[in-house]
Design a protein around this motif. Structure first.
Motif, PDB file in Angstrom:
ATOM      1  N   UNK A   1       0.840  -1.199   0.000  1.00 44.25           N
ATOM      2  CA  UNK A   1       0.000   0.000   0.000  1.00 44.25           C
ATOM      3  C   UNK A   1       0.872   1.245   0.000  1.00 44.25           C
ATOM      4  N   UNK A   2       0.391   2.295  -0.645  1.00 43.68           N
ATOM      5  CA  UNK A   2       1.191   3.527  -0.737  1.00 43.68           C
ATOM      6  C   UNK A   2       1.441   4.157   0.632  1.00 43.68           C
ATOM      7  N   UNK A   3       0.636   3.837   1.652  1.00 44.33           N
ATOM      8  CA  UNK A   3       0.896   4.345   3.012  1.00 44.33           C
ATOM      9  C   UNK A   3       2.282   3.959   3.493  1.00 44.33           C
ATOM     10  N   UNK A   4       2.762   2.796   3.048  1.00 46.18           N
ATOM     11  CA  UNK A   4       4.011   2.254   3.565  1.00 46.18           C
ATOM     12  C   UNK A   4       5.127   2.278   2.515  1.00 46.18           C
ATOM     13  N   UNK A   5       4.927   3.089   1.466  1.00 48.16           N
ATOM     14  CA  UNK A   5       5.919   3.116   0.387  1.00 48.16           C
ATOM     15  C   UNK A   5       7.269   3.640   0.862  1.00 48.16           C
ATOM     16  N   UNK A   6       7.266   4.573   1.811  1.00 50.72           N
ATOM     17  CA  UNK A   6       8.521   5.147   2.326  1.00 50.72           C
ATOM     18  C   UNK A   6       8.857   4.639   3.726  1.00 50.72           C
ATOM     19  N   UNK A   7       8.123   3.643   4.186  1.00 51.50           N
ATOM     20  CA  UNK A   7       8.379   3.060   5.503  1.00 51.50           C
ATOM     21  C   UNK A   7       9.661   2.234   5.464  1.00 51.50           C
ATOM     22  N   UNK A   8      10.595   2.535   6.367  1.00 49.82           N
ATOM     23  CA  UNK A   8      11.904   1.887   6.349  1.00 49.82           C
ATOM     24  C   UNK A   8      11.855   0.370   6.367  1.00 49.82           C
ATOM     25  N   UNK A   9      11.141  -0.256   7.317  1.00 48.19           N
ATOM     26  CA  UNK A   9      11.074  -1.715   7.341  1.00 48.19           C
ATOM     27  C   UNK A   9      10.465  -2.302   6.067  1.00 48.19           C
ATOM     28  N   UNK A  10       9.427  -1.637   5.556  1.00 47.21           N
ATOM     29  CA  UNK A  10       8.784  -2.139   4.345  1.00 47.21           C
ATOM     30  C   UNK A  10       9.718  -2.022   3.140  1.00 47.21           C
ATOM     31  N   UNK A  11      10.456  -0.933   3.060  1.00 47.56           N
ATOM     32  CA  UNK A  11      11.407  -0.753   1.962  1.00 47.56           C
ATOM     33  C   UNK A  11      12.500  -1.812   2.013  1.00 47.56           C
ATOM     34  N   UNK A  12      12.997  -2.090   3.217  1.00 44.99           N
ATOM     35  CA  UNK A  12      14.027  -3.137   3.363  1.00 44.99           C
ATOM     36  C   UNK A  12      13.466  -4.489   2.950  1.00 44.99           C
ATOM     37  N   UNK A  13      12.253  -4.785   3.395  1.00 46.23           N
ATOM     38  CA  UNK A  13      11.632  -6.073   3.078  1.00 46.23           C
ATOM     39  C   UNK A  13      11.470  -6.238   1.565  1.00 46.23           C
ATOM     40  N   UNK A  14      10.993  -5.200   0.894  1.00 48.67           N
ATOM     41  CA  UNK A  14      10.802  -5.279  -0.560  1.00 48.67           C
ATOM     42  C   UNK A  14      12.123  -5.489  -1.273  1.00 48.67           C
ATOM     43  N   UNK A  15      13.168  -4.840  -0.792  1.00 47.83           N
ATOM     44  CA  UNK A  15      14.475  -4.986  -1.439  1.00 47.83           C
ATOM     45  C   UNK A  15      14.993  -6.418  -1.302  1.00 47.83           C
ATOM     46  N   UNK A  16      14.737  -7.039  -0.139  1.00 46.32           N
ATOM     47  CA  UNK A  16      15.140  -8.430   0.067  1.00 46.32           C
ATOM     48  C   UNK A  16      14.377  -9.356  -0.886  1.00 46.32           C
ATOM     49  N   UNK A  17      13.079  -9.141  -0.998  1.00 50.79           N
ATOM     50  CA  UNK A  17      12.242  -9.995  -1.857  1.00 50.79           C
ATOM     51  C   UNK A  17      12.688  -9.908  -3.309  1.00 50.79           C
ATOM     52  N   UNK A  18      12.910  -8.689  -3.800  1.00 54.54           N
ATOM     53  CA  UNK A  18      13.275  -8.558  -5.213  1.00 54.54           C
ATOM     54  C   UNK A  18      14.684  -9.086  -5.455  1.00 54.54           C
ATOM     55  N   UNK A  19      15.556  -8.961  -4.463  1.00 51.93           N
ATOM     56  CA  UNK A  19      16.910  -9.506  -4.608  1.00 51.93           C
ATOM     57  C   UNK A  19      16.905 -11.027  -4.660  1.00 51.93           C
ATOM     58  N   UNK A  20      16.056 -11.639  -3.855  1.00 51.18           N
ATOM     59  CA  UNK A  20      15.992 -13.098  -3.799  1.00 51.18           C
ATOM     60  C   UNK A  20      15.226 -13.707  -4.963  1.00 51.18           C
ATOM     61  N   UNK A  21      14.151 -13.027  -5.411  1.00 48.68           N
ATOM     62  CA  UNK A  21      13.230 -13.675  -6.344  1.00 48.68           C
ATOM     63  C   UNK A  21      13.011 -12.916  -7.645  1.00 48.68           C
ATOM     64  N   UNK A  22      13.560 -11.723  -7.773  1.00 52.62           N
ATOM     65  CA  UNK A  22      13.386 -10.993  -9.021  1.00 52.62           C
ATOM     66  C   UNK A  22      14.200 -11.593 -10.146  1.00 52.62           C
ATOM     67  N   UNK A  23      13.605 -11.623 -11.329  1.00 48.85           N
ATOM     68  CA  UNK A  23      14.342 -12.127 -12.484  1.00 48.85           C
ATOM     69  C   UNK A  23      15.347 -11.091 -12.967  1.00 48.85           C
TER      70      UNK A  23
END
Length: 298
Positions: free
Chosen positions: A276-298
């Protein structure tokens, strides 16, 4: 009358500089603007506050009594509101919650938990298998941090999405099944008994919609909402099942199952992470997204 807290930095600057012009320079404001603010303060507090002397603008006792609480208020605002403390996964005890189907749990959680153990050892993970219609509200409220999978309904402007990888479909047979070819014919596909998964996730709908569109009717022997029972059933029967490729590949590694290409082209689908855009700049959420895309992004 409500007091304008925006006037407090002006009072503090004049107190420290003992000059309206120097206070204006310090605040990055014009001198007339500071003078107007000072007049508002005088009216609001019923006191001249600063009196021009040979040593500059000297505070009255009323002004001097304002300075300590004013400093405290401004320091708290800077420390608790304006400062941006970097998120440190190494010390966080935060719980991260995902919306994942059991497919997602099989493909996402093993690598993710290994990464958490290395980078966020005190954090915890919770996986929820929510009906698709409940996911948007859970993302908005913060009940879940990310929804990972095939969620075509999350297209509202309040949601962000990021593609991770593309999925195809595969059929599974018992490794000892009399059919030995790598691609099953439509004749055999229709002849065999089928196991069908009707899970909360949306990806399986693509197969069902395609078969319905082409008016292909299988002989359904088993219908189940659970993926995890499928490998045991397929390994001990002569049923066939159609599942996302990553799921089939995982099952084939674990038990007496082999992969067989389906008799028709089934559309690929993209797995994405959604937030959700509410959490787009949230530090923990940003870190989590970066981990996911690093592990599973093509």
């Amino acid at each position: 009358m409500e007091f304008d807290l925006n006037l407090l930095p002006v009072a503090l600057a004049i107190y420290e500089e003992r000059s309206v012009s120097r206070a204006a320079q310090k605040l990055g404001m014009s001198q007339p603007t500071v003078s107007v603010a000072l007049n508002k303060l005088r009216v609001a507090l019923g006191d001249p506050l600063f009196v021009r002397t040979s040593h500059g603008m000297e505070p009255t006792p009323r002004a001097a009594s304002l300075i300590t609480p004013t400093k405290d208020i401004l320091q708290r605002i800077n420390a608790e509101v304006l400062s941006s403390t970097a998120f440190d996964p190494a010390v966080t005890t935060r719980k991260f919650t995902f919306a994942l189907s059991d497919i997602g749990e099989m493909t996402i959680l093993p690598k993710l938990m290994e990464r958490f153990g290395a980078e966020a050892p005190f954090a915890s993970v919770s996986s929820l298998n929510l009906p698709p219609e409940e996911i948007s509200a859970a993302l908005e409220s913060g009940e879940i941090d990310l929804a990972i999978g095939y969620f075509p309904d999350l297209k509202h402007r309040n949601f962000f999405q990021q593609r991770l990888f593309s999925h195809s479909f595969i059929c599974l047979l018992n490794a000892s099944h009399p059919l030995k070819q790598n691609r099953i014919s439509m004749k055999e596909f229709l002849k065999l008994g089928h196991a069908v998964i009707k899970a909360e996730g949306r990806s399986q709908e693509l197969v069902e919609q395609l078969l319905e569109k082409k008016k292909i009717q299988r002989r359904i022997v088993l219908s189940t909402p659970h993926y995890m029972t499928i490998p045991f059933i397929i390994a001990s029967t002569e049923l066939i099942v159609t599942v996302p490729y990553a799921v089939g590949e995982s099952f084939a590694k674990l038990t007496n199952i082999r992969l067989v290409e389906p008799p028709l082209e089934i559309p690929h689908f993209d797995l994405k992470q959604h937030w959700h855009r509410r959490f787009n700049k949230d530090g923990p959420n940003m870190w989590l997204r970066s981990i996911i895309v690093e592990l599973f992004g093509e």
